[in-house]
Design a protein around this motif. Structure first.
Motif, PDB file in Angstrom:
ATOM      1  N   ASP A  69       5.350 -12.834  -9.917  1.00 23.34           N
ATOM      2  CA  ASP A  69       4.460 -12.555  -8.790  1.00 23.34           C
ATOM      3  C   ASP A  69       3.713 -11.234  -8.980  1.00 23.34           C
ATOM      4  O   ASP A  69       2.549 -11.112  -8.607  1.00 23.34           O
ATOM      5  N   TRP A  70       4.381 -10.257  -9.563  1.00 23.38           N
ATOM      6  CA  TRP A  70       3.772  -8.948  -9.776  1.00 23.38           C
ATOM      7  C   TRP A  70       2.605  -9.051 -10.758  1.00 23.38           C
ATOM      8  O   TRP A  70       1.575  -8.410 -10.580  1.00 23.38           O
ATOM      9  N   VAL A  71       2.767  -9.854 -11.771  1.00 23.17           N
ATOM     10  CA  VAL A  71       1.727 -10.016 -12.783  1.00 23.17           C
ATOM     11  C   VAL A  71       0.578 -10.884 -12.267  1.00 23.17           C
ATOM     12  O   VAL A  71      -0.559 -10.763 -12.723  1.00 23.17           O
ATOM     13  N   ALA A  72       0.831 -11.739 -11.298  1.00 29.54           N
ATOM     14  CA  ALA A  72      -0.157 -12.702 -10.825  1.00 29.54           C
ATOM     15  C   ALA A  72      -1.353 -12.065 -10.133  1.00 29.54           C
ATOM     16  O   ALA A  72      -2.413 -12.671 -10.057  1.00 29.54           O
ATOM     17  N   ASN A  73      -1.223 -10.835  -9.639  1.00 29.78           N
ATOM     18  CA  ASN A  73      -2.285 -10.147  -8.901  1.00 29.78           C
ATOM     19  C   ASN A  73      -2.786 -10.967  -7.721  1.00 29.78           C
ATOM     20  O   ASN A  73      -3.989 -11.081  -7.484  1.00 29.78           O
ATOM     21  N   ASP A  74      -1.870 -11.523  -6.989  1.00 23.88           N
ATOM     22  CA  ASP A  74      -2.176 -12.262  -5.767  1.00 23.88           C
ATOM     23  C   ASP A  74      -2.506 -11.248  -4.664  1.00 23.88           C
ATOM     24  O   ASP A  74      -2.231 -10.052  -4.796  1.00 23.88           O
ATOM     25  N   MET A  75      -3.081 -11.705  -3.578  1.00 17.66           N
ATOM     26  CA  MET A  75      -3.439 -10.806  -2.471  1.00 17.66           C
ATOM     27  C   MET A  75      -2.200 -10.175  -1.849  1.00 17.66           C
ATOM     28  O   MET A  75      -2.175  -8.977  -1.566  1.00 17.66           O
ATOM     29  N   ARG A  76      -1.148 -10.953  -1.655  1.00 20.39           N
ATOM     30  CA  ARG A  76       0.066 -10.383  -1.052  1.00 20.39           C
ATOM     31  C   ARG A  76       0.731  -9.403  -1.998  1.00 20.39           C
ATOM     32  O   ARG A  76       1.345  -8.427  -1.568  1.00 20.39           O
ATOM     33  N   VAL A  77       0.590  -9.626  -3.315  1.00 20.70           N
ATOM     34  CA  VAL A  77       1.132  -8.669  -4.278  1.00 20.70           C
ATOM     35  C   VAL A  77       0.328  -7.375  -4.230  1.00 20.70           C
ATOM     36  O   VAL A  77       0.896  -6.282  -4.293  1.00 20.70           O
ATOM     37  N   SER A  78      -0.974  -7.497  -4.073  1.00 18.19           N
ATOM     38  CA  SER A  78      -1.815  -6.296  -3.962  1.00 18.19           C
ATOM     39  C   SER A  78      -1.460  -5.500  -2.716  1.00 18.19           C
ATOM     40  O   SER A  78      -1.353  -4.263  -2.762  1.00 18.19           O
ATOM     41  N   ILE A  79      -1.252  -6.187  -1.603  1.00 21.05           N
ATOM     42  CA  ILE A  79      -0.851  -5.502  -0.366  1.00 21.05           C
ATOM     43  C   ILE A  79       0.517  -4.852  -0.542  1.00 21.05           C
ATOM     44  O   ILE A  79       0.740  -3.715  -0.121  1.00 21.05           O
ATOM     45  N   PHE A  80       1.436  -5.552  -1.203  1.00 23.51           N
ATOM     46  CA  PHE A  80       2.763  -5.004  -1.449  1.00 23.51           C
ATOM     47  C   PHE A  80       2.675  -3.761  -2.319  1.00 23.51           C
ATOM     48  O   PHE A  80       3.347  -2.754  -2.057  1.00 23.51           O
ATOM     49  N   LYS A  81       1.825  -3.797  -3.354  1.00 23.50           N
ATOM     50  CA  LYS A  81       1.668  -2.628  -4.227  1.00 23.50           C
ATOM     51  C   LYS A  81       1.101  -1.442  -3.455  1.00 23.50           C
ATOM     52  O   LYS A  81       1.540  -0.305  -3.635  1.00 23.50           O
ATOM     53  N   ILE A  82       0.113  -1.703  -2.589  1.00 20.58           N
ATOM     54  CA  ILE A  82      -0.471  -0.628  -1.798  1.00 20.58           C
ATOM     55  C   ILE A  82       0.569  -0.024  -0.859  1.00 20.58           C
ATOM     56  O   ILE A  82       0.711   1.204  -0.760  1.00 20.58           O
ATOM     57  N   LEU A  83       1.330  -0.886  -0.175  1.00 22.53           N
ATOM     58  CA  LEU A  83       2.347  -0.380   0.760  1.00 22.53           C
ATOM     59  C   LEU A  83       3.479   0.342   0.030  1.00 22.53           C
ATOM     60  O   LEU A  83       3.991   1.360   0.512  1.00 22.53           O
ATOM     61  N   LEU A  84       3.876  -0.184  -1.115  1.00 24.45           N
ATOM     62  CA  LEU A  84       4.928   0.471  -1.892  1.00 24.45           C
ATOM     63  C   LEU A  84       4.467   1.831  -2.393  1.00 24.45           C
ATOM     64  O   LEU A  84       5.220   2.816  -2.314  1.00 24.45           O
ATOM     65  N   SER A  85       3.238   1.916  -2.875  1.00 29.56           N
ATOM     66  CA  SER A  85       2.740   3.210  -3.345  1.00 29.56           C
ATOM     67  C   SER A  85       2.593   4.190  -2.173  1.00 29.56           C
ATOM     68  O   SER A  85       2.865   5.385  -2.324  1.00 29.56           O
ATOM     69  N   TRP A  86       2.188   3.703  -0.997  1.00 28.09           N
ATOM     70  CA  TRP A  86       2.093   4.574   0.181  1.00 28.09           C
ATOM     71  C   TRP A  86       3.474   5.095   0.591  1.00 28.09           C
ATOM     72  O   TRP A  86       3.625   6.274   0.937  1.00 28.09           O
ATOM     73  N   LEU A  87       4.469   4.231   0.543  1.00 27.56           N
ATOM     74  CA  LEU A  87       5.832   4.647   0.883  1.00 27.56           C
ATOM     75  C   LEU A  87       6.341   5.698  -0.100  1.00 27.56           C
ATOM     76  O   LEU A  87       6.900   6.728   0.312  1.00 27.56           O
ATOM     77  N   ILE A  88       6.135   5.470  -1.377  1.00 25.91           N
ATOM     78  CA  ILE A  88       6.604   6.431  -2.386  1.00 25.91           C
ATOM     79  C   ILE A  88       5.864   7.751  -2.239  1.00 25.91           C
ATOM     80  O   ILE A  88       6.470   8.827  -2.286  1.00 25.91           O
ATOM     81  N   PHE A  89       4.548   7.684  -2.028  1.00 27.67           N
ATOM     82  CA  PHE A  89       3.765   8.901  -1.823  1.00 27.67           C
ATOM     83  C   PHE A  89       4.242   9.671  -0.591  1.00 27.67           C
ATOM     84  O   PHE A  89       4.381  10.900  -0.618  1.00 27.67           O
ATOM     85  N   SER A  90       4.524   8.968   0.500  1.00 28.25           N
ATOM     86  CA  SER A  90       4.982   9.614   1.728  1.00 28.25           C
ATOM     87  C   SER A  90       6.335  10.282   1.529  1.00 28.25           C
ATOM     88  O   SER A  90       6.556  11.411   2.000  1.00 28.25           O
ATOM     89  N   LEU A  91       7.239   9.600   0.845  1.00 29.50           N
ATOM     90  CA  LEU A  91       8.563  10.185   0.609  1.00 29.50           C
ATOM     91  C   LEU A  91       8.481  11.426  -0.271  1.00 29.50           C
ATOM     92  O   LEU A  91       9.168  12.426  -0.034  1.00 29.50           O
ATOM     93  N   ILE A  92       7.616  11.381  -1.278  1.00 27.55           N
ATOM     94  CA  ILE A  92       7.444  12.558  -2.145  1.00 27.55           C
ATOM     95  C   ILE A  92       6.814  13.701  -1.357  1.00 27.55           C
ATOM     96  O   ILE A  92       7.237  14.863  -1.477  1.00 27.55           O
ATOM     97  N   ALA A  93       5.821  13.400  -0.508  1.00 30.73           N
ATOM     98  CA  ALA A  93       5.192  14.442   0.306  1.00 30.73           C
ATOM     99  C   ALA A  93       6.180  15.054   1.283  1.00 30.73           C
ATOM    100  O   ALA A  93       6.201  16.284   1.478  1.00 30.73           O
ATOM    101  N   ILE A  94       7.012  14.228   1.909  1.00 32.46           N
ATOM    102  CA  ILE A  94       8.031  14.745   2.830  1.00 32.46           C
ATOM    103  C   ILE A  94       9.013  15.636   2.087  1.00 32.46           C
ATOM    104  O   ILE A  94       9.423  16.701   2.578  1.00 32.46           O
ATOM    105  N   HIS A  95       9.404  15.218   0.896  1.00 32.53           N
ATOM    106  CA  HIS A  95      10.352  16.006   0.102  1.00 32.53           C
ATOM    107  C   HIS A  95       9.781  17.387  -0.215  1.00 32.53           C
ATOM    108  O   HIS A  95      10.463  18.409  -0.022  1.00 32.53           O
ATOM    109  N   PHE A  96       8.537  17.429  -0.691  1.00 32.78           N
ATOM    110  CA  PHE A  96       7.946  18.719  -1.027  1.00 32.78           C
ATOM    111  C   PHE A  96       7.668  19.558   0.215  1.00 32.78           C
ATOM    112  O   PHE A  96       7.830  20.788   0.195  1.00 32.78           O
ATOM    113  N   ALA A  97       7.250  18.927   1.307  1.00 31.17           N
ATOM    114  CA  ALA A  97       7.024  19.676   2.546  1.00 31.17           C
ATOM    115  C   ALA A  97       8.334  20.267   3.051  1.00 31.17           C
ATOM    116  O   ALA A  97       8.363  21.400   3.552  1.00 31.17           O
TER     117      ALA A  97
END
Length: 101
Positions: A27-55
């Motif tokens: 599914d990750w390789v397929a580049n489906d719309m739901r995979v794209s949304i999942f990638k965006i949300l996952l990257s946002w979550l990781i970015f937020s956690l890293i920002a909270i950690h540094f803050a």
């Protein structure tokens, strides 16, 4: 008799995890719309956690000092008893209770 059951149980768990991971990779390789949304949300979550950690690393001590009660008393700055009440509300003629062994 317990050995074959344990091995079979662990084998089923390993097979199910492997099949889940292979479907996830497909599914990750397929580049489906739901995979794209999942990638965006996952990257946002990781970015937020890293920002909270540094803050928290930068401002953690400041925040902790703001909410840490300083001073004497049972809970930092709070007095032991209210000023308009006695320590324990009791009548003048009452005897104090004591602990006996």
């Amino acid at each position: 008799m317990e050995e074959p059951w344990d091995f079979e149980f662990l084998s089923r768990i390993a097979d199910s995890c492997l099949s889940f991971l292979s479907e996830f990779v497909d599914d990750w390789v397929a580049n489906d719309m739901r995979v794209s949304i999942f990638k965006i949300l996952l990257s946002w979550l990781i970015f937020s956690l890293i920002a909270i950690h540094f803050a928290w690393k930068v401002y953690g001590n400041t925040v902790n000092d703001m909410y840490y009660r300083q001073g004497a008393g049972q809970n930092g700055g709070t007095p032991d008893t209210a000023p308009h009440l006695s320590g324990w509300e009791s009548k003048v003629g009452d005897t104090l209770k004591t602990h006996r062994d």
